[in-house]
Write a protein that holds these residues in place. Structure first.
Motif, PDB file in Angstrom:
ATOM      1  N   VAL A   1      51.988 -21.341  -3.192  1.00  0.00           N
ATOM      2  CA  VAL A   1      52.078 -21.450  -1.734  1.00  0.00           C
ATOM      3  C   VAL A   1      52.462 -20.076  -1.190  1.00  0.00           C
ATOM      4  CG1 VAL A   1      53.171 -22.607   0.215  1.00  0.00           C
ATOM      5  CG2 VAL A   1      52.794 -23.849  -1.929  1.00  0.00           C
ATOM      6  N   PRO A   2      51.584 -19.447  -0.397  1.00  0.00           N
ATOM      7  CA  PRO A   2      51.849 -18.072   0.048  1.00  0.00           C
ATOM      8  C   PRO A   2      52.693 -17.997   1.319  1.00  0.00           C
ATOM      9  CG  PRO A   2      49.657 -18.728   0.745  1.00  0.00           C
ATOM     10  CD  PRO A   2      50.235 -19.910  -0.011  1.00  0.00           C
TER      11      PRO A   2
ATOM     12  N   VAL B   1      54.803 -22.994  -6.912  1.00  0.00           N
ATOM     13  CA  VAL B   1      55.613 -21.789  -6.755  1.00  0.00           C
ATOM     14  C   VAL B   1      55.332 -21.182  -5.382  1.00  0.00           C
ATOM     15  CG1 VAL B   1      53.847 -20.341  -7.871  1.00  0.00           C
ATOM     16  CG2 VAL B   1      56.225 -19.533  -7.748  1.00  0.00           C
ATOM     17  N   SER B   2      56.393 -20.796  -4.681  1.00  0.00           N
ATOM     18  CA  SER B   2      56.264 -20.083  -3.412  1.00  0.00           C
ATOM     19  C   SER B   2      56.212 -18.588  -3.703  1.00  0.00           C
ATOM     20  CB  SER B   2      57.451 -20.393  -2.497  1.00  0.00           C
ATOM     21  OG  SER B   2      57.463 -21.751  -2.128  1.00  0.00           O
ATOM     22  N   VAL B   3      55.218 -17.912  -3.147  1.00  0.00           N
ATOM     23  CA  VAL B   3      55.020 -16.480  -3.391  1.00  0.00           C
ATOM     24  C   VAL B   3      55.147 -15.757  -2.055  1.00  0.00           C
ATOM     25  CG1 VAL B   3      53.504 -14.713  -4.331  1.00  0.00           C
ATOM     26  CG2 VAL B   3      53.468 -17.041  -5.288  1.00  0.00           C
TER      27      VAL B   3
ATOM     28  N   CYS C   1      49.165 -19.726   4.906  1.00  0.00           N
ATOM     29  CA  CYS C   1      50.229 -18.753   4.654  1.00  0.00           C
ATOM     30  C   CYS C   1      51.090 -18.659   5.910  1.00  0.00           C
ATOM     31  CB  CYS C   1      49.640 -17.383   4.317  1.00  0.00           C
ATOM     32  SG  CYS C   1      50.895 -16.100   4.037  1.00  0.00           S
ATOM     33  N   ARG C   2      52.380 -18.866   5.756  1.00  0.00           N
ATOM     34  CA  ARG C   2      53.299 -18.847   6.898  1.00  0.00           C
ATOM     35  C   ARG C   2      54.189 -17.609   6.849  1.00  0.00           C
ATOM     36  NH1 ARG C   2      52.166 -23.940   5.421  1.00  0.00           N
ATOM     37  NH2 ARG C   2      51.676 -25.406   7.107  1.00  0.00           N
TER      38      ARG C   2
ATOM     39  N   LEU D   1      48.402 -14.538  -6.952  1.00  0.00           N
ATOM     40  CA  LEU D   1      47.970 -15.820  -6.389  1.00  0.00           C
ATOM     41  C   LEU D   1      46.667 -16.283  -7.040  1.00  0.00           C
ATOM     42  CD1 LEU D   1      48.634 -15.141  -2.582  1.00  0.00           C
ATOM     43  CD2 LEU D   1      49.911 -16.730  -4.035  1.00  0.00           C
ATOM     44  N   ALA D   2      45.734 -15.353  -7.202  1.00  0.00           N
ATOM     45  CA  ALA D   2      44.436 -15.705  -7.797  1.00  0.00           C
ATOM     46  C   ALA D   2      44.595 -16.109  -9.253  1.00  0.00           C
ATOM     47  CB  ALA D   2      43.470 -14.529  -7.670  1.00  0.00           C
ATOM     48  N   ALA D   3      45.440 -15.401  -9.988  1.00  0.00           N
ATOM     49  CA  ALA D   3      45.657 -15.735 -11.394  1.00  0.00           C
ATOM     50  C   ALA D   3      46.311 -17.109 -11.539  1.00  0.00           C
ATOM     51  CB  ALA D   3      46.518 -14.656 -12.056  1.00  0.00           C
TER      52      ALA D   3
END
Length: 457
Positions: free
Chosen positions: A34-35, A82-84, A56-57, A23-25
């Motif tokens: 989107v977490p 992108v969803s992660v 974050c959901r 996420l940080a990268a």
């Protein structure tokens, strides 16, 4: 909608750290990740939010249902690049022999490709056996692996080994980073807001991941079609409870809540006013009802015990018929006292008689189905709710509002206590999976609103 799941071989393999690093990268590259978090966890999502600045959901097949999970992922994931999705426990770990509600099942239900986090610590060729086991165990969407605890000088060795033996692609690695370790305690990781050096950890993780993860390859892997989602039709439709105001707890002791619970209430027209049970001297004057979320009251028992003004406010609200719903830590706070791990007894609000006492082990842990034994704020007699329990304390007084059936098949127990318009117990619920229960609670709040504004009995 682009999406990828970062799953692991088991708890402690480094899923959360790897997810934060990715996420940080992405953020450092100007992308909008989107977490999401698989399962009922309250703590890991706060780390993802700190990294991305985005909500974050949770995605939980038991608490939300398949349609609820797909709707949440598609609706909110479409707002980013992108969803992660961070997995839960080991990739196949869920309820029962079929692994219900596991990261594996979530990836299958949402057609999400998976990167498997594997620790290489103490492994050579055995790493191939481990990865091959995950690949062959049952049909899956594992598309590659991410190596954790991998020294820079060994990365190419493991990459070649996995490709030569299994034709498995390595999408990057994280080296051993003792200074990146996230501290833990009895309910999991220490909360994100309590780690002073968290921003520095995030910066170092992001800088490292930019060099060691194949970001372009992962983004290419993540390209997927949108998920079909049916329109939502339930009792929490937009504006259904316009004009109501709820007081919802939010501080370091009472902060375990699902963001979507708040969003669904707001979509229904409810105004939410946050308050701190630790510091506020009174409940918000406009409140038509109160929700006390779970959290860590045991860590802040002394502070809450001294807020006698809040104790009186809660007891007076309950006496006057204000609807109060409390989960887990919120339920503990409504007892007469709380006994800490060390045996110290602290005065609590005293809405219910008895004490909540901390114990060394988890109590009634896991998913359960709650079936109402009596009418209450959330259900009529005989109706059921999907729920999850995760707590170390026990109440000295019996519970009798719900019959709780553990999804694992390991037993049943009685749950929740109630008075006129108060319902409190250890299990947590997700309103996306039980909108009718939230609507029933708000109906009680509407009745109370009429009583206090028009003087009705």
């Amino acid at each position: 909608m682009n999406r990828v799941m970062i799953a692991g071989t088991g708890s402690g393999c480094g899923k959360t750290t790897m997810t934060m690093a990715f996420l940080a990268a992405c953020s450092r590259r100007g992308l909008r990740p989107v977490p999401f978090k698989c399962g009922p966890d309250y703590i890991d999502p706060r780390f993802h939010e700190t990294v991305t600045g985005r909500t974050c959901r949770n995605l939980d097949l038991w608490l939300m249902g398949e349609e609820g999970v797909r709707r949440t992922l598609q609706t909110h994931g479409a707002a980013g690049d992108v969803s992660v999705v961070e997995g839960v426990m080991g990739y196949y770990d869920g309820v029962g022999p079929e692994g219900f509600a596991s990261a594996h099942e979530l990836s299958q239900k949402t057609a999400t490709p998976v990167l498997l986090v594997v620790s290489v610590r103490g492994k050579g060729l055995s790493l191939c056996a481990q990865v091959q086991g995950f690949l062959r165990f049952q049909p899956n969407l594992i598309a590659g692996v991410l190596l954790n605890h991998c020294p820079k000088g060994m990365a190419q060795y493991y990459r070649d080994l996995l490709w030569q033996r299994l034709k498995v692609q390595v999408y990057g690695y994280l080296p051993p980073t003792p200074d990146h370790t996230l501290p833990s305690r009895h309910l999991g990781l220490v909360q994100a807001g309590e780690i002073e050096a968290l921003q520095q950890i995030i910066e170092r993780l992001g800088a490292t991941a930019e060099e060691t993860l194949d970001l372009e390859g992962i983004m290419a892997l993540a390209q997927r079609e949108d998920l079909p989602v049916a329109p939502r039709v339930d009792a929490l439709h937009p504006g259904a409870f316009q004009g109501l105001t709820l007081a919802v707890s939010k501080d370091e002791a009472f902060c375990f809540y699902y963001e979507e619970n708040l969003e669904l209430l707001q979509e229904a027209g409810v105004e939410l006013i946050e308050f701190s049970p630790l510091r506020a001297r009174a409940l918000p004057k406009a409140a038509d009802g109160v929700i006390l979320w779970g959290g860590y009251p045991e860590l802040h028992a002394e502070a809450f015990s001294k807020n006698e003004s809040m104790h009186r406010a809660l007891k007076e609200a309950a006496k006057n018929g204000m609807p109060i719903y409390a989960e887990c830590g919120g339920y503990m706070a409504l007892h007469e006292s709380l006994v800490s791990f060390e045996g110290q007894r602290w005065p609590m609000a005293g809405v219910f008689p008895g004490e909540a006492k901390m114990t060394p082990r988890l109590q009634n842990f896991g998913y359960c189905q709650l079936t109402a034994r009596a009418d209450n704020l959330l259900c009529r007699t005989g109706e059921s709710l999907a729920a999850h329990s995760f707590h170390h304390s026990v109440s000295s007084e019996p519970s009798d509002v719900f019959e709780a059936h553990k999804l694992s098949g390991s037993g049943e127990y009685r749950s929740h206590r109630a008075t006129r318009r108060v319902l409190a117990g250890y299990p947590h619920v997700h309103f996306a999976g039980c909108p009718q229960a939230a609507a029933r609670f708000l109906t009680y709040c509407r009745t109370y609103h009429k009583e206090r504004t028009h003087g009705l009995d």
